[in-house]
Design a protein around this motif. Structure first.
Motif, PDB file in Angstrom:
ATOM      1  N   MET A  10      -0.304   7.168   1.299  1.00  0.00           N
ATOM      2  CA  MET A  10       0.447   6.354   0.327  1.00  0.00           C
ATOM      3  C   MET A  10      -0.420   5.445  -0.558  1.00  0.00           C
ATOM      4  SD  MET A  10       3.418   6.821  -0.458  1.00  0.00           S
ATOM      5  CE  MET A  10       3.973   8.372   0.151  1.00  0.00           C
ATOM      6  N   PRO A  11      -1.348   4.642   0.029  1.00  0.00           N
ATOM      7  CA  PRO A  11      -2.120   3.734  -0.845  1.00  0.00           C
ATOM      8  C   PRO A  11      -2.839   4.493  -1.954  1.00  0.00           C
ATOM      9  CG  PRO A  11      -2.467   3.193   1.452  1.00  0.00           C
ATOM     10  CD  PRO A  11      -1.693   4.487   1.440  1.00  0.00           C
ATOM     11  N   GLY A  12      -3.378   5.669  -1.642  1.00  0.00           N
ATOM     12  CA  GLY A  12      -4.049   6.468  -2.663  1.00  0.00           C
ATOM     13  C   GLY A  12      -3.092   6.876  -3.761  1.00  0.00           C
ATOM     14  N   ASN A  13      -1.878   7.230  -3.369  1.00  0.00           N
ATOM     15  CA  ASN A  13      -0.876   7.610  -4.366  1.00  0.00           C
ATOM     16  C   ASN A  13      -0.514   6.427  -5.261  1.00  0.00           C
ATOM     17  OD1 ASN A  13      -0.575  10.304  -3.569  1.00  0.00           O
ATOM     18  ND2 ASN A  13       0.761   9.703  -1.892  1.00  0.00           N
ATOM     19  N   VAL A  14      -0.421   5.249  -4.628  1.00  0.00           N
ATOM     20  CA  VAL A  14      -0.095   4.050  -5.414  1.00  0.00           C
ATOM     21  C   VAL A  14      -1.202   3.784  -6.434  1.00  0.00           C
ATOM     22  CG1 VAL A  14       0.221   1.547  -5.312  1.00  0.00           C
ATOM     23  CG2 VAL A  14       1.341   3.024  -3.623  1.00  0.00           C
ATOM     24  N   ALA A  15      -2.449   3.889  -5.989  1.00  0.00           N
ATOM     25  CA  ALA A  15      -3.571   3.633  -6.894  1.00  0.00           C
ATOM     26  C   ALA A  15      -3.543   4.606  -8.078  1.00  0.00           C
ATOM     27  CB  ALA A  15      -4.889   3.769  -6.134  1.00  0.00           C
ATOM     28  N   GLN A  16      -3.387   5.887  -7.776  1.00  0.00           N
ATOM     29  CA  GLN A  16      -3.311   6.881  -8.855  1.00  0.00           C
ATOM     30  C   GLN A  16      -2.118   6.615  -9.758  1.00  0.00           C
ATOM     31  OE1 GLN A  16      -4.039  11.075  -8.590  1.00  0.00           O
ATOM     32  NE2 GLN A  16      -4.459  10.850  -6.414  1.00  0.00           N
ATOM     33  N   ARG A 130     -12.800   5.704  -2.633  1.00  0.00           N
ATOM     34  CA  ARG A 130     -13.380   5.267  -1.356  1.00  0.00           C
ATOM     35  C   ARG A 130     -12.957   3.831  -1.039  1.00  0.00           C
ATOM     36  NH1 ARG A 130     -18.679   7.635  -1.510  1.00  0.00           N
ATOM     37  NH2 ARG A 130     -19.457   5.893  -0.277  1.00  0.00           N
ATOM     38  N   PHE A 131     -12.559   3.106  -2.042  1.00  0.00           N
ATOM     39  CA  PHE A 131     -12.102   1.713  -1.821  1.00  0.00           C
ATOM     40  C   PHE A 131     -10.718   1.542  -2.421  1.00  0.00           C
ATOM     41  CE2 PHE A 131     -16.695   1.794  -2.724  1.00  0.00           C
ATOM     42  CZ  PHE A 131     -17.164   1.523  -1.437  1.00  0.00           C
ATOM     43  N   VAL A 132      -9.740   2.115  -1.741  1.00  0.00           N
ATOM     44  CA  VAL A 132      -8.405   2.171  -2.340  1.00  0.00           C
ATOM     45  C   VAL A 132      -7.765   0.784  -2.544  1.00  0.00           C
ATOM     46  CG1 VAL A 132      -6.042   2.975  -1.980  1.00  0.00           C
ATOM     47  CG2 VAL A 132      -7.955   4.544  -1.685  1.00  0.00           C
ATOM     48  N   PRO A 133      -7.824  -0.130  -1.564  1.00  0.00           N
ATOM     49  CA  PRO A 133      -7.169  -1.443  -1.810  1.00  0.00           C
ATOM     50  C   PRO A 133      -7.752  -2.160  -3.018  1.00  0.00           C
ATOM     51  CG  PRO A 133      -7.708  -1.166   0.504  1.00  0.00           C
ATOM     52  CD  PRO A 133      -8.358  -0.029  -0.207  1.00  0.00           C
ATOM     53  N   LYS A 134      -9.085  -2.129  -3.123  1.00  0.00           N
ATOM     54  CA  LYS A 134      -9.732  -2.772  -4.276  1.00  0.00           C
ATOM     55  C   LYS A 134      -9.264  -2.093  -5.569  1.00  0.00           C
ATOM     56  CE  LYS A 134     -14.294  -3.347  -6.313  1.00  0.00           C
ATOM     57  NZ  LYS A 134     -15.552  -2.613  -6.436  1.00  0.00           N
ATOM     58  N   THR A 135      -9.150  -0.774  -5.532  1.00  0.00           N
ATOM     59  CA  THR A 135      -8.692  -0.026  -6.706  1.00  0.00           C
ATOM     60  C   THR A 135      -7.296  -0.474  -7.137  1.00  0.00           C
ATOM     61  OG1 THR A 135      -9.969   1.898  -6.065  1.00  0.00           O
ATOM     62  CG2 THR A 135      -8.148   2.271  -7.598  1.00  0.00           C
ATOM     63  N   TYR A 204     -12.193   6.633 -10.508  1.00  0.00           N
ATOM     64  CA  TYR A 204     -11.451   6.719  -9.246  1.00  0.00           C
ATOM     65  C   TYR A 204     -11.786   8.022  -8.518  1.00  0.00           C
ATOM     66  CZ  TYR A 204      -7.578   7.072  -5.961  1.00  0.00           C
ATOM     67  OH  TYR A 204      -6.830   7.212  -4.827  1.00  0.00           O
ATOM     68  N   GLN A 205     -11.739   9.151  -9.251  1.00  0.00           N
ATOM     69  CA  GLN A 205     -11.967  10.432  -8.589  1.00  0.00           C
ATOM     70  C   GLN A 205     -13.449  10.778  -8.484  1.00  0.00           C
ATOM     71  OE1 GLN A 205      -9.498  12.909 -11.063  1.00  0.00           O
ATOM     72  NE2 GLN A 205     -11.034  13.148 -12.667  1.00  0.00           N
ATOM     73  N   GLY A 206     -14.302  10.002  -9.190  1.00  0.00           N
ATOM     74  CA  GLY A 206     -15.743  10.216  -9.072  1.00  0.00           C
ATOM     75  C   GLY A 206     -16.291  11.303  -9.965  1.00  0.00           C
ATOM     76  N   PHE A 207     -15.515  11.740 -10.936  1.00  0.00           N
ATOM     77  CA  PHE A 207     -16.027  12.735 -11.878  1.00  0.00           C
ATOM     78  C   PHE A 207     -15.100  12.799 -13.098  1.00  0.00           C
ATOM     79  CE2 PHE A 207     -13.133  14.891  -8.995  1.00  0.00           C
ATOM     80  CZ  PHE A 207     -12.306  15.605  -9.847  1.00  0.00           C
ATOM     81  N   ALA A 208     -15.646  13.326 -14.193  1.00  0.00           N
ATOM     82  CA  ALA A 208     -14.822  13.650 -15.359  1.00  0.00           C
ATOM     83  C   ALA A 208     -14.711  15.155 -15.415  1.00  0.00           C
ATOM     84  CB  ALA A 208     -15.463  13.111 -16.627  1.00  0.00           C
ATOM     85  N   GLY A 260       3.277  12.588  -3.525  1.00  0.00           N
ATOM     86  CA  GLY A 260       2.689  12.465  -2.181  1.00  0.00           C
ATOM     87  C   GLY A 260       3.619  13.039  -1.122  1.00  0.00           C
ATOM     88  N   ILE A 261       4.904  12.705  -1.238  1.00  0.00           N
ATOM     89  CA  ILE A 261       5.873  13.198  -0.254  1.00  0.00           C
ATOM     90  C   ILE A 261       5.988  14.721  -0.342  1.00  0.00           C
ATOM     91  CG2 ILE A 261       8.322  13.174   0.378  1.00  0.00           C
ATOM     92  CD1 ILE A 261       8.363  10.234  -0.582  1.00  0.00           C
ATOM     93  N   VAL A 262       6.008  15.219  -1.577  1.00  0.00           N
ATOM     94  CA  VAL A 262       6.143  16.667  -1.766  1.00  0.00           C
ATOM     95  C   VAL A 262       4.947  17.411  -1.158  1.00  0.00           C
ATOM     96  CG1 VAL A 262       6.162  18.480  -3.498  1.00  0.00           C
ATOM     97  CG2 VAL A 262       7.606  16.487  -3.785  1.00  0.00           C
ATOM     98  N   LEU A 263       3.756  16.853  -1.365  1.00  0.00           N
ATOM     99  CA  LEU A 263       2.564  17.479  -0.790  1.00  0.00           C
ATOM    100  C   LEU A 263       2.608  17.411   0.735  1.00  0.00           C
ATOM    101  CD1 LEU A 263      -0.291  16.317  -3.189  1.00  0.00           C
ATOM    102  CD2 LEU A 263       0.721  18.592  -2.967  1.00  0.00           C
TER     103      LEU A 263
END
Lengths: 307, 264
Positions: A10-16, A130-135, A204-208, A260-263
């Motif tokens: 969930m936190p990752g989904n929120v960040a995205q 890698r640092f989702v809360p900070k994100t 966030y994802q570490g690449f373009a 996130g839920i669907v995945l």
């Protein structure tokens, strides 16, 4: 398929969701305020990511790279605006032309590579998966500052002129508003915001990636529309401009939580875009169908038959 | 205040739909003159108004407003001299914006639209007073969206917007045609009051001969893209509908054909 794995994702989904919500603020400007369906965003989102990654990896600081990404987006928006206003190309086509042109431009920016990495270990990135809360905190700060700026701007004389252009172009001309200029300005600002969020997403994802913006307009629309429906349900008539924009960002978050839920339910990732299209189609159709249900011929026939 | 000299306009030239809408129309208005414009179907009344407003460039001729030649200025640049009210109540206002925001937009007509506030507290007070005079209860709904107003309310608001910044010329294009008779009468009454109070130079297109005779201090009739009749002063005050129809036949050699005009 444990509940725990859902919650840990969930936190990752929120960040995205927040990052895409920032992108949706750009879509909100054109689609809702200017009444212009701008497809440039699929290209300018990737432009933002590409510019950010290339500049950061060649030694620029992250903030200045983001500023440049924003400027690149502004230029892309201006091109769409000029195609539409000066050259008379219909809005959707103008956006598609810019989008397809940006594909080549983005490849050139990334030195001919389809994917360029930027490692959080080597560079001082603002955010990372890698640092989702900070994100979450930083992305939310970006969103809040942006909403404040947009609240101010669309309350100024110029911002009001833009909203008038979107609402009634004939009236705007009669009131001495240069509607072509207003369109170009809005498209520029909107794509600036979209490119900024592309720059955040790349970090966030570490690449373009050359394809990172594919379908961005649909996700942006999803966020705008989900946010609007939610906002209406919760606030009704008390919904003001700030709340509207907050719900646009929230719409992005809700969208990514649903994904996130669907995945988590094991839907193949290949089907995600199909799923997104269906969700957006439903949310776009519901207000229309509701209106139709109120005054349908079938009901009229039934009422007539009762007399 | 307004000098229109020999303007021509042909729509869709070179096609089967070619239509010569203006055929050397001329008109000079002195400051404070209130002219009503009548004419048959397709006589070029609205086209004439649109030419003055700069909706499109004219093919030939010149338009001068208050000494400045505006023939080459596009619509939004010309807007600073003009107040306009349209036939369709939806055209003159931005439906998604508040009443007070619409007024504030109009108050900035002809000014640079920069980054100052779109509406100030002082303005709100001023608009409140002005809306009170309209007597439609709009002063208590200043933050309502204009889309919620009735056609008559929207026309009255558009009228107020058109005159908030005193225009050099006020252009009214059949602005009561889409309203029911009672509302139309009220909007006309408001028009008369605003024009008189501000001493505005006005052109009012109407299909209603009675209104054309009752209002303003000058009357022109158009036919086939030209001004064919010009009645002012005492003569206009004594004018009757029968006389007007008779004069039309005399000048044009044809019968007056405007279904709307004859019915009303």
């Amino acid at each position: 398929m444990s509940i725990a794995s859902l919650f840990s994702a969930m936190p990752g989904n929120v960040a995205q969701g927040i990052i895409w919500g920032i992108m949706a603020l750009g879509v909100f400007m054109t689609y809702k305020l200017l009444n212009f369906a701008d497809l440039t965003v699929d290209g300018s989102f990737a432009t933002g990511g590409a510019v950010t990654v290339i500049l950061v990896t060649s030694g620029w600081s992250v903030p200045s790279a983001l500023v440049m990404a924003c400027i690149a987006g502004i230029l892309a928006g201006m091109v769409t605006g000029i195609l539409h206003t000066v050259l008379g190309i219909p809005d959707i086509l103008a956006g598609i032309l810019s989008q397809i042109a940006l594909y080549s431009i983005n490849l050139n920016i990334m030195g001919g590579k389809a994917n360029v990495a930027v490692s959080v270990d080597r560079y001082n990135l603002l955010i990372s998966l890698r640092f989702v809360p900070k994100t979450i905190v930083i992305a939310a700060l970006f969103a809040i500052v942006l909403i404040a700026l947009m609240y101010w701007y669309f309350g100024t004389s110029q911002g009001c002129a833009i909203r008038a252009t979107g609402s009634n172009p004939a009236m705007s001309r009669a009131q001495g508003i240069n509607i072509n200029l207003m369109k170009v300005i809005t498209l520029a600002l909107s794509n600036g915001v979209v490119a900024l969020s592309g720059g955040l997403m790349a970090q966030y994802q570490g690449f373009a990636d050359i394809n990172m913006g594919r379908g961005a307009i649909v996700i942006g629309l999803a966020a705008v529309i989900i946010g609007e429906v939610l906002g209406h349900a919760l606030f009704g008539k008390r919904m003001n401009f700030i709340i509207r924009m907050l719900f646009v960002v929230l719409g992005g978050v809700v969208y990514y939580i649903v994904i996130g839920i669907v995945l988590w339910l094991r839907m193949p990732t290949n089907d995600l875009k199909l799923f997104t299209a269906i969700i957006v189609a439903i949310f776009l159709a519901v207000p229309y169908l509701r209106g139709q249900a109120k005054s349908s011929f079938r009901k009229a026939a039934k009422r007539g038959g009762n007399v | 205040m307004l000098q229109v000299k020999e303007i021509y306009k042909t729509f869709n030239p070179g096609t089967v739909n070619e239509k010569r809408a203006l055929n050397g129309a001329s008109l000079t208005l002195e400051e404070g003159e209130f002219v009503t414009v009548i004419g048959g179907n397709g006589a070029g009344k609205s086209t004439f108004l649109n030419a003055v407003a700069g909706v499109w460039p004219v093919d030939a001729g010149s338009i001068v407003i208050d000494g400045e030649d505006v023939t080459g200025l596009c619509e939004y640049k010309r807007a600073k001299y003009l107040g306009r009210v349209f036939q369709d109540p939806m055209t003159g206002t931005a439906a998604d914006m508040e009443i007070q925001e619409n007024l504030a937009l109009a108050a900035r007509r002809g000014q640079r639209r920069g980054l100052g506030w779109g509406i100030s507290g002082k303005e709100r007070e001023r608009y409140h007073e002005m809306l009170k005079i309209l007597d439609l209860g709009l002063e208590d709904r200043m933050t309502s969206k204009v889309g919620l107003l009735s056609g008559g309310q929207r026309q009255a608001l558009t009228l107020l917007m058109a005159t908030l910044q005193k225009p050099k010329v006020l252009l009214l294009d059949e602005h009561t045609a889409a309203l029911d008779p009672k509302t139309a009468a009220k909007v006309l009454e408001t028009t008369e009051r605003i024009v008189t109070e501000n001493h505005l130079t006005t052109m009012m297109v109407t299909h209603n001969m009675r209104d054309a005779i009752a209002h303003g201090n000058r009357l022109i009739m158009m036919n086939e893209g030209k001004v064919i009749l010009n009645i002012a002063g005492e003569e206009k005050k004594k004018l009757t509908i029968e006389e007007l129809l008779h004069k039309f036949e005399e000048v044009s050699g044809t019968e007056f054909t405007n279904d709307k005009a004859i019915l009303s």
